[in-house]
Write an enzyme that holds these catalytic residues in place. Structure first.
Site, mmCIF file in Angstrom:
data_model
loop_
_atom_site.group_PDB
_atom_site.id
_atom_site.type_symbol
_atom_site.label_atom_id
_atom_site.label_comp_id
_atom_site.label_asym_id
_atom_site.label_seq_id
_atom_site.Cartn_x
_atom_site.Cartn_y
_atom_site.Cartn_z
ATOM 1 N N GLY A 58 0.822 -1.212 0.000
ATOM 2 C CA GLY A 58 0.000 0.000 0.000
ATOM 3 C C GLY A 58 0.848 1.251 0.000
ATOM 4 N N THR A 105 -4.348 -3.054 6.611
ATOM 5 C CA THR A 105 -5.303 -3.221 5.513
ATOM 6 C C THR A 105 -4.590 -3.813 4.305
ATOM 7 O OG1 THR A 105 -4.892 -0.990 4.646
ATOM 8 C CG2 THR A 105 -6.698 -1.250 6.252
ATOM 9 N N ASN A 144 -4.103 -4.302 0.656
ATOM 10 C CA ASN A 144 -4.509 -3.529 -0.525
ATOM 11 C C ASN A 144 -4.556 -4.414 -1.764
ATOM 12 O OD1 ASN A 144 -3.410 -1.704 1.518
ATOM 13 N ND2 ASN A 144 -3.586 -0.100 -0.031
ATOM 14 N N GLU A 147 -9.210 -1.641 0.272
ATOM 15 C CA GLU A 147 -8.368 -2.176 1.339
ATOM 16 C C GLU A 147 -9.199 -2.994 2.316
ATOM 17 O OE1 GLU A 147 -5.912 0.794 3.172
ATOM 18 O OE2 GLU A 147 -5.879 2.053 1.377
ATOM 19 N N ILE A 177 -8.804 -7.771 7.726
ATOM 20 C CA ILE A 177 -9.359 -9.058 8.130
ATOM 21 C C ILE A 177 -9.373 -9.121 9.656
ATOM 22 C CG2 ILE A 177 -9.146 -11.565 7.934
ATOM 23 C CD1 ILE A 177 -7.597 -11.098 5.303
ATOM 24 N N TYR A 190 1.713 -10.427 1.720
ATOM 25 C CA TYR A 190 1.898 -9.729 0.441
ATOM 26 C C TYR A 190 2.122 -10.756 -0.665
ATOM 27 C CZ TYR A 190 2.597 -5.338 2.986
ATOM 28 O OH TYR A 190 2.441 -4.241 3.772
#
Ligand code: ADP
Ligand code: MG
Length: 157
Positions: free
Chosen positions: A17, A29, A31, A81, A84, A93
């Site tokens: 992000g 978040t 992204n 975004e 969870i 990632y």
């Protein structure tokens, strides 16, 4: 415009992000790539949503999602975004995130302080948890979308 497209199923790669420090706030978040965001309905409202999310072939968890304006592209493109509601041991990632967006919580807002922002997000998370416990929303957690990766569908049919 917020509800018309829901439930909305979406799958794509988690990318880096803008380093806004979401993780430092305790609210990382994940992204989505620009490509995934481009495929979104262009008239979907910005704001905060709730739904279900799954990383790779992992478990399905509750999530809150923000659809906002992407500062990297001078706020002419959207960013999507997902936070969870689960504690992961490691970052993910490059992995494939699958989500279903189910309902709208509120529009985007500006906050006077970091504390106000964090407490608004905590309220969003509580609202998402309550909503997702409703039988009609729990149903989507079991959706085949989360259990049949696209590659398998191609091979078996
Ligand atoms: P970035 O600006 O790169 O998106 P963030 O501070 O928002 O950085 O952190 C996001 C990353 O944190 C995600 O891409 C993911 O790899 C990791 N992460 C760990 N736990 C979670 C979680 N519960 N929800 C979302 N992302 C998480
Ligand atoms: Mg992020």
């Amino acid at each position: 415009a917020a509800m018309r497209h829901l439930p909305y199923f979406c799958r794509g790669e988690v990318v880096k992000g803008f380093g806004r420090g979401s993780k430092e706030l305790g609210i990382p978040t994940a992204n989505f790539s620009e490509q995934v965001v481009e495929s979104f309905p262009s008239d979907i409202s910005t704001g905060i949503y709730y739904g279900w999310a799954c990383v790779g072939n992992g478990d399905v968890h509750k999530m809150v999602l923000s659809v906002g304006w992407n500062p990297f592209y001078k706020n002419i493109k959207k960013s999507v975004e997902t936070h969870i509601i689960h504690t992961f041991k490691e970052d993910f990632y490059g992995e494939i995130l699958s989500i279903v967006i189910i309902g709208y919580i509120r529009p985007e807002k500006n906050f006077d302080s970091l504390e106000a922002l964090i407490s608004a997000i905590q309220e969003d998370i509580e609202e998402a948890k309550r909503q997702l416990d409703l039988p009609e929303h729990l149903k989507l957690k079991e959706d085949n979308f989360f259990h049949l990766p696209e590659s398998k569908i191609v091979n078996n049919h």
